[in-house]
Design a protein around this motif. Structure first.
Motif, short mmCIF file in Angstrom:
data_model
loop_
_atom_site.label_atom_id
_atom_site.label_comp_id
_atom_site.label_asym_id
_atom_site.label_seq_id
_atom_site.Cartn_x
_atom_site.Cartn_y
_atom_site.Cartn_z
N ASP A 102 14.37 -27.39 -31.71
CA ASP A 102 15.14 -28.51 -31.26
C ASP A 102 13.85 -29.29 -30.79
O ASP A 102 14.58 -30.73 -30.65
N ILE A 103 12.98 -29.18 -29.71
CA ILE A 103 12.44 -30.56 -29.30
C ILE A 103 11.79 -31.25 -29.89
O ILE A 103 12.23 -32.58 -29.60
N LEU A 104 10.76 -31.24 -31.46
CA LEU A 104 10.77 -31.52 -32.44
C LEU A 104 11.93 -32.46 -33.46
O LEU A 104 11.80 -33.82 -33.37
N ALA A 105 13.42 -31.97 -33.00
CA ALA A 105 14.45 -32.62 -34.12
C ALA A 105 14.78 -33.37 -32.45
O ALA A 105 14.83 -34.96 -33.22
N ALA A 106 14.56 -33.86 -31.63
CA ALA A 106 15.30 -34.88 -30.25
C ALA A 106 13.96 -35.62 -30.66
O ALA A 106 14.19 -37.48 -30.49
N MET A 107 12.76 -35.24 -30.65
CA MET A 107 11.37 -36.46 -31.14
C MET A 107 12.23 -37.29 -32.41
O MET A 107 11.95 -38.63 -32.70
N LEU A 108 12.54 -36.07 -33.73
CA LEU A 108 12.70 -37.38 -34.50
C LEU A 108 13.78 -37.99 -34.88
O LEU A 108 14.01 -39.09 -36.01
N ALA A 109 14.35 -37.23 -33.84
CA ALA A 109 15.91 -39.14 -34.32
C ALA A 109 15.48 -40.19 -33.13
O ALA A 109 16.56 -41.04 -33.91
N GLU A 110 14.46 -39.72 -32.61
CA GLU A 110 13.86 -40.98 -31.71
C GLU A 110 12.76 -42.21 -32.61
O GLU A 110 13.39 -43.26 -31.92
N ALA A 111 12.01 -41.26 -33.33
CA ALA A 111 10.92 -42.10 -33.52
C ALA A 111 10.53 -41.31 -35.34
O ALA A 111 11.17 -40.55 -35.60
N HIS A 112 9.90 -42.50 -35.41
CA HIS A 112 9.76 -42.65 -37.07
C HIS A 112 7.30 -41.86 -36.62
O HIS A 112 6.93 -42.31 -36.35
N LEU A 113 7.87 -40.70 -37.69
CA LEU A 113 6.15 -40.17 -37.46
C LEU A 113 5.66 -39.82 -38.60
O LEU A 113 5.82 -39.25 -39.46
N ALA A 114 4.01 -40.24 -38.44
CA ALA A 114 3.56 -39.71 -40.06
C ALA A 114 3.34 -38.02 -39.74
O ALA A 114 3.77 -37.50 -41.21
N ARG A 115 3.34 -37.02 -38.86
CA ARG A 115 3.26 -35.93 -38.84
C ARG A 115 3.07 -35.44 -37.24
O ARG A 115 2.92 -36.33 -36.46
N ALA A 116 4.08 -34.83 -37.03
CA ALA A 116 4.39 -33.87 -35.33
C ALA A 116 4.08 -32.64 -35.51
O ALA A 116 4.05 -31.90 -36.28
N PHE A 117 3.85 -31.93 -34.30
CA PHE A 117 3.97 -30.70 -33.91
C PHE A 117 5.05 -30.22 -32.79
O PHE A 117 4.01 -31.24 -32.19
N VAL A 118 4.76 -29.48 -32.82
CA VAL A 118 5.68 -28.82 -30.95
C VAL A 118 4.88 -27.16 -30.76
O VAL A 118 5.77 -26.77 -31.71
N ASN A 119 4.80 -26.64 -30.82
CA ASN A 119 3.41 -25.71 -29.95
C ASN A 119 4.25 -25.32 -28.87
O ASN A 119 3.69 -25.67 -27.91
#
Length: 299
Positions: A102-119
């Protein structure tokens, strides 16, 4: 005053968020402006997560109940409902992976990223733009220096979630696996599957295994009087093999139905693997800088 604690870690690249029992380490790569937007979105969403979960806790602790209202709770429910027909499971089995997702989805809704993780304590949601990848190390326990397997997750792979379960971890387990790590399409699915596979790695009634009713340790938890593993004594090689094979059989059923992509099962120095994408590691070097699940982050 907010309970949430938010700070950048000493490397200046990763964000640490904490609210009571939820502890996240978040990393992202891309344009610095986009990373800053993603981190702000993560912090804003994280402010509400724990209260949302607590509001529906009785429902989330019950097996196969009605669909909950909160977004994280619905992710938990959707990940566990298909599995409830064949074994005992509640939405709580997918809580860590669902929060990360869910936190990753919130991040991707607001930003364009090459890669990301939520651990979230070793249960990890991944984002990979075309051409990106993560290299993952699997540790046998939260404090173990050695890796028992590695995985490379490419953008073209159908894997965006990784989760680890076992009796040595932070959650209760009905089985005796030191660690079971699952790769799946989503972190919530991986979390639920890792829980069940770890439960299946077992030797019921074995005198070397000490179990205690879960409610005696944590009253009101979703497992009730079910006995959870607190210690595992010495096991003979054939016993280790039998316990692992029981877990492998369950993991293979999940892989055959597409619920997981791969799994690595580890017990008493022995490892079994199911599916594709994992590579066995025979030894790790003490003090070596390695990415690891359960105690670190992807690299």
């Amino acid at each position: 005053m907010s309970r949430v604690q938010a700070r950048m870690l000493p490397d200046g690249r990763r964000l640490h968020l904490n609210d009571g029992p939820i502890d996240l380490v978040i990393g992202a790569d891309g344009d610095p402006t986009q990373i800053a937007r993603a981190y702000r979105a993560a912090e804003a969403r994280f402010e509400t997560v724990l209260d949302e979960l607590c509001a529906e806790l009785p429902l989330l602790r019950a097996p196969a109940g009605p669909e909950p209202q909160g977004e994280v709770a619905r992710r938990m429910w959707r990940a566990t409902l298909p599995l409830a027909a064949e074994t005992f499971i509640t939405p709580m089995a997918a809580v860590a992976g669902s929060v990360a997702e869910d936190i990753l989805a919130a991040m991707l809704a607001e930003a364009h990223l090459a890669r990301a993780f939520v651990n979230n304590g070793g249960d990890i949601a991944l984002h990979l733009a075309p051409g990106a990848r993560y290299d993952i190390g699997l540790a046998a326990g939260p404090d173990g220096p050695a890796l028992f397997a590695t995985a490379r997750v490419e953008a073209t792979d159908p894997v965006r979630g990784i989760a680890t379960s076992g009796w040595r971890g932070r959650s209760f387990s009905l089985g005796i696996a030191d660690a079971v790590t699952v790769l799946a399409a989503r972190a919530s699915m991986a979390d639920a599957a890792a829980t069940l596979i770890a439960n299946a790695v077992d030797l019921p009634g074995h005198p070397a295994i000490h179990r205690v009713p879960a409610e005696e340790i944590q009253p009101g938890n979703d497992l009730g009087a079910r006995p959870v593993t607190r210690a595992v004594g010495p096991l003979a090689p054939n016993e280790i093999a039998a316990a692992l094979e029981a877990g492998v059989a369950f993991a293979e059923r999940l892989a055959a139905t597409g619920r997981i992509a791969a799994a690595a099962l580890h017990l008493a120095g022995e490892t079994r693997m199911v599916g594709q994408g994992l590579e066995r590691q025979h030894a790790g070097r003490e003090g070596e800088e390695v990415p690891r699940l359960g105690g670190g982050d992807p690299s």
